[in-house]
Scaffold this active site. Structure first.
Site, PDB file in Angstrom:
ATOM      1  N   LEU A 124       0.842  -1.197   0.000  1.00 49.06           N
ATOM      2  CA  LEU A 124       0.000   0.000   0.000  1.00 49.06           C
ATOM      3  C   LEU A 124       0.880   1.251   0.000  1.00 49.06           C
ATOM      4  O   LEU A 124       0.703   2.164  -0.807  1.00 49.06           O
ATOM      5  CB  LEU A 124      -0.913  -0.017   1.247  1.00 49.06           C
ATOM      6  CG  LEU A 124      -1.760   1.225   1.510  1.00 49.06           C
ATOM      7  CD1 LEU A 124      -2.757   1.456   0.379  1.00 49.06           C
ATOM      8  CD2 LEU A 124      -2.524   1.081   2.837  1.00 49.06           C
ATOM      9  N   GLU A 363       1.519  -0.467   9.805  1.00 39.62           N
ATOM     10  CA  GLU A 363       0.066  -0.741   9.810  1.00 39.62           C
ATOM     11  C   GLU A 363      -0.711   0.365  10.532  1.00 39.62           C
ATOM     12  O   GLU A 363      -1.608   0.114  11.329  1.00 39.62           O
ATOM     13  CB  GLU A 363      -0.220  -2.135  10.373  1.00 39.62           C
ATOM     14  CG  GLU A 363       0.364  -3.208   9.467  1.00 39.62           C
ATOM     15  CD  GLU A 363      -0.235  -4.578   9.640  1.00 39.62           C
ATOM     16  OE1 GLU A 363      -1.364  -4.691  10.132  1.00 39.62           O
ATOM     17  OE2 GLU A 363       0.449  -5.539   9.273  1.00 39.62           O
TER      18      GLU A 363
END
Ligand SMILES: Cc1cc2nc3c(=O)[nH]c(=O)nc-3n(C[C@H](O)[C@H](O)[C@H](O)COP(=O)(O)OP(=O)(O)OC[C@H]3O[C@@H](n4cnc5c(N)ncnc54)[C@H](O)[C@@H]3O)c2cc1C
Length: 381
Positions: A124, A363
């Site tokens: 990502l 994260e």
């Protein structure tokens, strides 16, 4: 504390604990020092069936869930927070296929992931899109039965050792995060290569690399979900994987506490073990209580997810931020208990402090997760 684990969860935890002590402990310092990837331990994970623990039986797994993944990650991280990641980051790369894959995609990719024959990763982050993940620039343009990807993902765990990656790319830049789509990209797809491999402070036995896409050809059938659903795929994945990072943090904190308690009983000053001083006992008591509190929250959230709750963004953010801050505090105190020796690489404790730091960053940084929780609190008022 008794967490009322099932018989099979206890067996799984004990299996991971044994593997960590017998196989990981002897090699952890060397992999950390040299920054090498622990393929021999990946082989141990494969033989022990650890890659399958969170995968439903219908896809060849053992039918466990996030709780099983958390139990295993904690035990592995208690010995080495870096080596645990070969498995935990494969789960991160596999969740999108489990959650959003169609039957063909699951049939094609899960068999190699459930055995650990292939490792996975999740891409990502980009150089200019970290916390602001909606700002990704990697483009995916459809041309016939293919998408053409151009852009760079960076800081990708398992990058260069995994064979399968879930990549979030923009199919409609005008729509921001609503214009993102998710793709399964295999090593070897034309136009996909690895870039810089990072030299890191901690988790040095884990590979972190750039993934570079230059007119990379991805078959249309490798798109996960519909166009525009990529950000949702990513967020659903992170909701389920954050307890994994939290369990990595709990494991690192527990490992540091284990070492500090042992050291405190051996090290003598003023003619007595330092463990006899109340100042040290209070530190150990606080460390142990904080680790237990973090663990209890992580297990509660894992069970909540496994029970089928879909709205878990707040809880998974809470458990990750509490566990990560606990790991940083506890490992720093553990170094303090070792005194000057704790500062030296001759002793194993400084590595725990270095490894703990990443759990506050990836994260979702702990600041970003606090924003998620804060928004939830304010909405409820
Ligand atoms: C070792 C490692 C492994 C990683 N593995 C992966 C992976 O496998 N896949 C993947 O996609 N990514 C991965 N990442 C990326 C990671 O998720 C990002 O580094 C992280 O999200 C932060 O982004 P950034 O580094 O660009 O920092 P930035 O977003 O630039 O943040 C810098 C600082 O500003 C703060 N900040 C930013 N915005 C706000 C705000 N709105 N409010 C308050 N504070 C704010 C941050 O908390 C941080 O302290 C990894 C990173 C590392 C270091």
């Amino acid at each position: 504390m008794d967490y009322l684990l099932t018989e099979s969860q206890i067996q799984l935890r004990d299996l991971a604990r044994r593997l960590a002590r017998e196989k990981i402990k002897p090699v952890a310092a060397q992999h950390d020092r040299e920054g090498t990837f622990p393929w021999e331990i990946v082989q141990e994970y494969r033989q022990a069936g650890l890659f399958s623990v969170y995968i439903p039986e219908e896809f060849g797994g053992t039918g466990g869930g996030v709780m099983e993944l958390v139990l295993v990650t904690e035990e592995l991280s208690r010995i080495c927070g870096g080596i645990s990641l070969a498995l935990a980051a494969t789960a991160l790369g596999t969740f999108p296929i489990l959650l959003s894959g169609n039957n063909e995609q699951r049939a094609r990719y899960l068999p190699d992931l459930v055995t650990g024959n292939k490792l996975a990763g999740f891409g990502l982050t980009e150089p200019n899109a970290g916390s602001d993940a909606g700002n990704i620039r990697t483009r995916a343009v459809r041309k016939g039965d293919k998408y053409i990807l151009n852009g760079t993902k960076h800081f990708i765990t398992n990058g260069s050792v995994a064979k399968i990656y879930t990549i979030i790319a923009s199919t409609d830049p005008d729509r921001g995060s609503r214009g993102a789509s998710a793709f399964i990209v295999e090593e070897g797809f034309p136009g996909f290569r690895y870039g810089k491999i990072e030299d890191k402070l901690g988790i040095r036995a884990s590979k972190t690399s750039e993934l570079i896409f230059e007119d990379c050809e991805v078959p249309v059938e490798n798109r996960l979900g519909r166009e525009g659903e990529g950000f949702m795929v990513a967020m659903r994945t992170l909701d389920r994987s954050r307890p994994g990072v939290a369990s990595q943090a709990v494991g690192i904190a527990q490992g540091a506490l284990d070492l500090a308690a042992e050291y405190a009983q051996k090290r003598e000053q003023f003619g007595k073990p330092i463990s006899s001083f109340q100042g040290i006992q209070f530190m150990l008591a606080d460390m142990a209580s904080q680790v237990e509190a973090a663990r209890a929250l992580v297990y509660a959230v894992a069970r909540m997810i496994d029970a089928g709750n879909e709205k878990v963004a707040t809880e998974s953010s809470m458990c990750k931020l509490i566990a990560a801050d606990t790991a940083m505090r506890v490992t720093t105190d553990a170094v303090q208990i070792f005194g000057g020796y704790g500062y030296m690489k001759d002793y194993p404790i400084e590595k725990f402090m270095r490894d703990a730091k990443i759990t506050q960053i990836y994260e979702g940084t702990n600041q970003i997760l606090r924003s998620v929780v804060g928004r939830h609190v304010l909405k409820g008022m």
